[in-house]
Design an enzyme around this catalytic site. Structure first.
Site, PDB file in Angstrom:
ATOM      1  CD1 TRP A  12      -2.401  -1.758   0.098  1.00 34.83           C
ATOM      2  CD2 TRP A  12      -3.065  -1.166   2.157  1.00 34.83           C
ATOM      3  NE1 TRP A  12      -3.530  -2.482   0.397  1.00 34.83           N
ATOM      4  CE2 TRP A  12      -3.963  -2.139   1.655  1.00 34.83           C
ATOM      5  CE3 TRP A  12      -3.279  -0.653   3.439  1.00 34.83           C
ATOM      6  CZ2 TRP A  12      -5.058  -2.597   2.376  1.00 34.83           C
ATOM      7  CZ3 TRP A  12      -4.360  -1.118   4.173  1.00 34.83           C
ATOM      8  CH2 TRP A  12      -5.244  -2.062   3.641  1.00 34.83           C
ATOM      9  CE  LYS A  13       4.794   1.447  -4.225  1.00 36.49           C
ATOM     10  NZ  LYS A  13       5.355   1.999  -5.469  1.00 36.49           N
ATOM     11  CG  HIS A  97       9.981  -0.837  -2.580  1.00 30.66           C
ATOM     12  ND1 HIS A  97       9.999   0.364  -3.250  1.00 30.66           N
ATOM     13  CD2 HIS A  97       8.953  -1.559  -3.122  1.00 30.66           C
ATOM     14  CE1 HIS A  97       9.015   0.387  -4.139  1.00 30.66           C
ATOM     15  NE2 HIS A  97       8.375  -0.768  -4.088  1.00 30.66           N
ATOM     16  CD  GLU A  99       8.175   3.636  -3.892  1.00 24.26           C
ATOM     17  OE1 GLU A  99       7.548   3.647  -4.965  1.00 24.26           O
ATOM     18  OE2 GLU A  99       7.658   3.296  -2.803  1.00 24.26           O
ATOM     19  CD  GLU A 169       8.777  -3.957  -6.619  1.00 26.10           C
ATOM     20  OE1 GLU A 169       7.552  -4.021  -6.688  1.00 26.10           O
ATOM     21  OE2 GLU A 169       9.365  -3.181  -5.876  1.00 26.10           O
ATOM     22  N   GLY A 236       1.638  -2.672  -6.354  1.00 21.23           N
ATOM     23  CA  GLY A 236       1.573  -1.364  -5.719  1.00 21.23           C
ATOM     24  C   GLY A 236       0.205  -0.732  -5.854  1.00 21.23           C
ATOM     25  N   GLY A 237       0.056   0.175  -6.827  1.00 20.73           N
ATOM     26  CA  GLY A 237      -1.164   0.959  -6.962  1.00 20.73           C
ATOM     27  C   GLY A 237      -2.439   0.143  -7.048  1.00 20.73           C
TER      28      GLY A 237
END
Length: 252
Positions: A12-13, A97, A99, A169, A236-237
């Protein structure tokens, strides 16, 4: 792939914006799992872990965290330890990840320390590897994955390696709407499995699950999951949309 259970994980980030929204989303996702043949996990922001767990449990969905620190406790303002997230029922932890690597400047050495800490605390890491757009265009995707695997799994025993999920990824496909062609993704997954066989042995490589992550959608999941070395997806999204994630969980 017969011996490897497919593994679909949602990340969900930093979403949604309230615990009420998180609970509603968890309930909707749990309702959608149905007869999916995959193991499913949802990795929520830390403040939502405990609140979402009972609702995910009802759907047979595992709880995961998006990150942690490699120290157990101490003067590390803003950090979260494995024991903290395990105490509220989390089973999986995303590690490395892109990010976390780029936005929060997490080094390969830190990734390795976190992998060891997650394993030592009897949790299951999802180790993310992948190349940038520039590296991809230079034909360096497999080399970058090899470097990140070597550094991330340094000192990890064969027995512990079997508890790790690898998530390929490609950074250029995360949140961009671009999806790595399924045949290209399969080639990289096959390379990763070969690398694992050289690092450990073929039996270990055949046990470890390798997910694909990067703008996975209901339209792309079936082709991705048809490939022999793609064992699941890190989503993700689309994991924020119950209808889309339900379709991904129930891939054909």
């Amino acid at each position: 792939m017969a011996a490897r259970v497919p593994f679909i994980a949602g990340n969900w980030k930093m979403n949604p914006t309230s615990v009420e929204e998180a609970i509603s989303l968890a309930k909707a996702i749990a309702d959608g799992k149905g007869s999916s043949k995959a193991q499913v996990a949802i990795c929520t922001p830390h403040p939502f872990l405990a609140a979402c767990k009972p609702h995910l449990d009802k759907g047979g969905i595992d709880l995961g965290a998006q990150a942690c620190y490699f120290e157990q406790k101490g003067a590390y303002t803003g950090a979260t330890s494995t024991s903290m997230i395990r105490s509220v029922g989390a089973k999986h932890v995303i590690v490395g990840h892109s990010e976390r690597r780029t936005v929060f400047h997490q080094t390969d050495e830190m990734v390795n320390q976190i992998i060891h800490k997650v394993l030592a605390d009897n949790m299951l890491p999802i180790l993310c590897v992948g190349e940038t757009k520039e590296e991809y265009e230079s034909g360096l995707n497999t080399q970058i994955c090899a470097i990140q695997l070597a550094k991330g799994l340094k000192g990890v025993s064969k027995e512990d390696a079997k508890k790790v999920t690898i998530a390929y990824e490609p950074v250029w496909a995360i949140g961009t709407g671009l999806v790595c062609d399924a045949s290209v993704a399969q080639d990289v997954h096959k390379f990763i499995r070969g690398w694992l066989a050289n690092m450990y042995d073929q039996e270990t490589a055949d046990t470890i699950r390798i997910q694909y992550g990067g703008s996975v959608t209901p339209d792309s999941v079936d082709e991705l999951m048809s490939k022999p070395d793609i064992d699941g997806c890190l989503v993700g999204g689309a994991s924020l949309d119950p209808a889309k994630f339900t379709r991904i969980m129930n891939f054909k």
